[in-house]
Design a protein around this motif. Structure first.
Motif, mmCIF file in Angstrom:
data_model
loop_
_atom_site.group_PDB
_atom_site.id
_atom_site.type_symbol
_atom_site.label_atom_id
_atom_site.label_comp_id
_atom_site.label_asym_id
_atom_site.label_seq_id
_atom_site.Cartn_x
_atom_site.Cartn_y
_atom_site.Cartn_z
ATOM 1 N N THR A 78 58.741 47.228 45.198
ATOM 2 C CA THR A 78 58.107 48.327 45.923
ATOM 3 C C THR A 78 58.821 49.630 45.587
ATOM 4 O O THR A 78 60.045 49.715 45.691
ATOM 5 C CB THR A 78 58.147 48.100 47.438
ATOM 6 O OG1 THR A 78 57.480 46.858 47.742
ATOM 7 C CG2 THR A 78 57.440 49.227 48.173
ATOM 8 N N ALA A 79 58.054 50.637 45.194
ATOM 9 C CA ALA A 79 58.588 51.969 44.916
ATOM 10 C C ALA A 79 58.199 52.910 46.049
ATOM 11 O O ALA A 79 57.284 52.638 46.826
ATOM 12 C CB ALA A 79 58.056 52.489 43.590
ATOM 13 N N ILE A 80 58.923 54.026 46.138
ATOM 14 C CA ILE A 80 58.590 55.074 47.094
ATOM 15 C C ILE A 80 58.045 56.264 46.316
ATOM 16 O O ILE A 80 58.679 56.746 45.376
ATOM 17 C CB ILE A 80 59.817 55.495 47.918
ATOM 18 C CG1 ILE A 80 60.324 54.319 48.764
ATOM 19 C CG2 ILE A 80 59.478 56.681 48.823
ATOM 20 C CD1 ILE A 80 61.543 54.652 49.606
ATOM 21 N N VAL A 81 56.872 56.711 46.712
ATOM 22 C CA VAL A 81 56.227 57.851 46.051
ATOM 23 C C VAL A 81 56.442 59.085 46.918
ATOM 24 O O VAL A 81 55.992 59.136 48.068
ATOM 25 C CB VAL A 81 54.724 57.596 45.847
ATOM 26 C CG1 VAL A 81 54.081 58.791 45.147
ATOM 27 C CG2 VAL A 81 54.516 56.328 45.028
ATOM 28 N N TYR A 82 57.145 60.071 46.371
ATOM 29 C CA TYR A 82 57.419 61.315 47.088
ATOM 30 C C TYR A 82 56.206 62.248 47.019
ATOM 31 O O TYR A 82 55.397 62.145 46.100
ATOM 32 C CB TYR A 82 58.636 62.022 46.491
ATOM 33 C CG TYR A 82 59.887 61.186 46.432
ATOM 34 C CD1 TYR A 82 60.278 60.394 47.499
ATOM 35 C CD2 TYR A 82 60.693 61.184 45.287
ATOM 36 C CE1 TYR A 82 61.430 59.628 47.440
ATOM 37 C CE2 TYR A 82 61.854 60.422 45.219
ATOM 38 C CZ TYR A 82 62.210 59.646 46.298
ATOM 39 O OH TYR A 82 63.347 58.886 46.235
ATOM 40 N N PRO A 83 56.092 63.172 47.960
ATOM 41 C CA PRO A 83 54.996 64.158 47.871
ATOM 42 C C PRO A 83 55.109 64.983 46.589
ATOM 43 O O PRO A 83 56.196 65.194 46.057
ATOM 44 C CB PRO A 83 55.203 65.028 49.119
ATOM 45 C CG PRO A 83 55.989 64.176 50.063
ATOM 46 C CD PRO A 83 56.870 63.321 49.210
ATOM 47 N N LYS A 84 53.975 65.445 46.117
ATOM 48 C CA LYS A 84 53.958 66.276 44.923
ATOM 49 C C LYS A 84 54.504 67.661 45.264
ATOM 50 O O LYS A 84 54.046 68.297 46.205
ATOM 51 C CB LYS A 84 52.525 66.404 44.394
ATOM 52 C CG LYS A 84 52.416 67.209 43.118
ATOM 53 C CD LYS A 84 50.981 67.266 42.635
ATOM 54 C CE LYS A 84 50.864 68.071 41.342
ATOM 55 N NZ LYS A 84 49.474 68.118 40.857
ATOM 56 N N LYS B 228 49.163 57.532 43.158
ATOM 57 C CA LYS B 228 48.046 58.364 43.596
ATOM 58 C C LYS B 228 48.249 58.938 44.993
ATOM 59 O O LYS B 228 47.569 59.889 45.362
ATOM 60 C CB LYS B 228 46.754 57.549 43.546
ATOM 61 C CG LYS B 228 46.406 57.075 42.148
ATOM 62 C CD LYS B 228 45.122 56.267 42.140
ATOM 63 C CE LYS B 228 44.788 55.797 40.720
ATOM 64 N NZ LYS B 228 43.544 54.986 40.689
ATOM 65 N N LYS B 229 49.142 58.365 45.786
ATOM 66 C CA LYS B 229 49.402 58.893 47.123
ATOM 67 C C LYS B 229 50.842 58.569 47.496
ATOM 68 O O LYS B 229 51.448 57.635 46.960
ATOM 69 C CB LYS B 229 48.427 58.324 48.142
ATOM 70 C CG LYS B 229 48.496 56.816 48.310
ATOM 71 C CD LYS B 229 47.499 56.346 49.356
ATOM 72 C CE LYS B 229 47.604 54.829 49.558
ATOM 73 N NZ LYS B 229 46.652 54.351 50.592
ATOM 74 N N ARG B 230 51.376 59.371 48.433
ATOM 75 C CA ARG B 230 52.775 59.205 48.832
ATOM 76 C C ARG B 230 52.927 57.958 49.700
ATOM 77 O O ARG B 230 51.955 57.418 50.244
ATOM 78 C CB ARG B 230 53.256 60.443 49.594
ATOM 79 C CG ARG B 230 52.565 60.663 50.923
ATOM 80 C CD ARG B 230 53.100 61.877 51.653
ATOM 81 N NE ARG B 230 52.382 62.101 52.905
ATOM 82 C CZ ARG B 230 52.715 61.541 54.056
ATOM 83 N NH1 ARG B 230 53.754 60.734 54.114
ATOM 84 N NH2 ARG B 230 52.015 61.789 55.145
ATOM 85 N N GLY B 231 54.183 57.537 49.836
ATOM 86 C CA GLY B 231 54.486 56.361 50.648
ATOM 87 C C GLY B 231 54.959 55.213 49.775
ATOM 88 O O GLY B 231 55.420 55.410 48.646
ATOM 89 N N TYR B 232 54.847 54.026 50.309
ATOM 90 C CA TYR B 232 55.239 52.843 49.554
ATOM 91 C C TYR B 232 54.176 52.505 48.514
ATOM 92 O O TYR B 232 52.978 52.584 48.773
ATOM 93 C CB TYR B 232 55.427 51.642 50.484
ATOM 94 C CG TYR B 232 56.648 51.738 51.371
ATOM 95 C CD1 TYR B 232 57.925 51.754 50.835
ATOM 96 C CD2 TYR B 232 56.514 51.802 52.756
ATOM 97 C CE1 TYR B 232 59.045 51.838 51.636
ATOM 98 C CE2 TYR B 232 57.627 51.883 53.575
ATOM 99 C CZ TYR B 232 58.893 51.905 53.013
ATOM 100 O OH TYR B 232 59.993 51.999 53.810
ATOM 101 N N LEU B 233 54.640 52.130 47.328
ATOM 102 C CA LEU B 233 53.745 51.723 46.252
ATOM 103 C C LEU B 233 54.145 50.331 45.782
ATOM 104 O O LEU B 233 55.209 50.145 45.187
ATOM 105 C CB LEU B 233 53.804 52.707 45.081
ATOM 106 C CG LEU B 233 53.016 52.307 43.829
ATOM 107 C CD1 LEU B 233 51.538 52.127 44.143
ATOM 108 C CD2 LEU B 233 53.209 53.314 42.710
ATOM 109 N N THR B 234 53.299 49.361 46.076
ATOM 110 C CA THR B 234 53.503 47.993 45.606
ATOM 111 C C THR B 234 52.453 47.703 44.547
ATOM 112 O O THR B 234 51.252 47.765 44.840
ATOM 113 C CB THR B 234 53.369 46.986 46.757
ATOM 114 O OG1 THR B 234 54.348 47.288 47.761
ATOM 115 C CG2 THR B 234 53.600 45.564 46.263
ATOM 116 N N PRO B 235 52.846 47.429 43.320
ATOM 117 C CA PRO B 235 51.845 47.189 42.272
ATOM 118 C C PRO B 235 51.039 45.933 42.551
ATOM 119 O O PRO B 235 51.469 45.032 43.282
ATOM 120 C CB PRO B 235 52.696 47.045 41.006
ATOM 121 C CG PRO B 235 54.026 46.585 41.498
ATOM 122 C CD PRO B 235 54.224 47.242 42.828
#
Length: 324
Positions: free
Chosen positions: A184-190, A152-159
């Motif tokens: 941890t995944a990295i979410v890039y900008p859309k 839902k937002k950029r940056g680090y994504l930890t479930p």
């Protein structure tokens, strides 16, 4: 009023459960981390057993006594089988896949067991996510699977914590466990298309991309990571001479810079989305591109590693104050 009275109890129980929750990249479930409780069908089953026992006692009927004791024995066995359908399972965090905002981030896991038991009908899902997977372990002894989380937002994504549960074999009891996997995944900008950066002096579709037309071939050099794929000497590579790049006399350097100051009219997130879009376009068309951010500069290059580096910096960028 009741919610205020029960709130401290709920908070205390949550802290107690969190302290018992296993954490790490490799977790084995045991009696300390597994919880078990009757389902609605289990409570109904228990009520039937109790009623049969009362009837048998009241009427002194040995046949009803035998039936009630048989049902109670089956219920006790169900407790053991339901518990053992989770106990001994090992959950290993394999890899977190990166993605863009609005996409599903993939988290790869491996489930296996070090014992000889079969595991039936075990359901896994992240907390807060509806979709999950149901697994069965038999002679293969291990299972690779992927679970997804909406970015839902950029940056680090930890479930959030991972839930494993089962109602095997009769659906009378539910055994479950919560585990915290180190993923941890990295979410890039859309990516959002915007106007061309000023360094884009040629059309990206290649209509004016023949910058080497009229240049004289001057020789071959060793391949350097980030060099354009259009300059690779594929014929020599097919001959087994390794990766070489072609050089031309008078060759122009068509480098593209994705600069933070190129789009001052956009907000921070929109600016990052536009830069992400042009980074993907440059990579798709083998154009060398670099990145300018406040306090950061990446020299122009191409290639998957370079793209991941660029997108990673855009994903983790934090604007300090009102940067223009």
């Amino acid at each position: 009023m009741l919610s205020l009275l029960f709130k401290p109890i709920v908070e205390l129980s949550e802290r107690w459960a969190a302290n018992r929750r296993p954490k790490g990249r490799l977790i084995e479930l045991n009696q300390r981390s597994i919880f078990i409780f009757p389902t609605l069908a289990g409570w109904a089953y228990l009520a039937v057993c109790f009623v049969l026992y009362l009837v048998a006692t009241n009427y002194q009927n040995n046949l009803i006594h035998a039936v009630s004791f048989l049902l109670i024995a089956l219920g006790v066995l169900a407790i053991h089988y339901t518990f053992f359908n989770l106990s001994g399972l090992c959950i290993s965090a394999v890899k977190a896949g990166h993605c863009h905002v609005g996409e599903l981030a993939e988290f790869k896991l491996k489930i296996y067991a070090n014992n000889l038991r079969n595991y039936e009908n075990v359901f896994l899902c992240w907390r807060g996510e509806r979709d999950g997977q149901r697994i069965y372990l038999d002679k293969t002894r291990e299972k690779n699977l992927s679970l997804y989380v909406m970015a839902k937002k950029r940056g680090y994504l930890t479930p959030q914590v991972l839930k494993l549960e089962t109602v095997f074999p009769f659906g009378l009891l539910r055994a479950w466990s919560w585990v915290e996997l180190d993923l941890t995944a990295i979410v890039y900008p859309k990516p959002e298309e915007g106007r061309l950066p000023t360094s884009f002096d040629d059309s990206i579709d290649g209509r004016q991309g023949k910058e080497n037309a009229g240049d004289d071939f001057s020789g071959l050099d060793e391949y350097r990571p980030g060099s354009s794929l259009r300059h690779i000497a594929w014929k020599q590579y097919a001959q087994g001479r390794g990766l070489l790049t072609k050089n031309y006399v008078g060759q122009e350097c068509k480098e593209i810079w994705l600069s933070w100051r190129e789009w001052p009219e956009l907000s921070t997130e929109d600016r990052l989305s536009v830069m992400t879009y042009w980074a993907l376009e440059c990579e798709h068309h083998y154009r060398e591109y670099g990145l300018h951010l406040p306090n950061l500069s990446i020299q122009p290059a191409t290639g998957p590693e370079h793209l991941n580096n660029i997108l990673g910096e855009l994903a983790l960028f934090k604007a300090e104050g009102s940067l223009q």
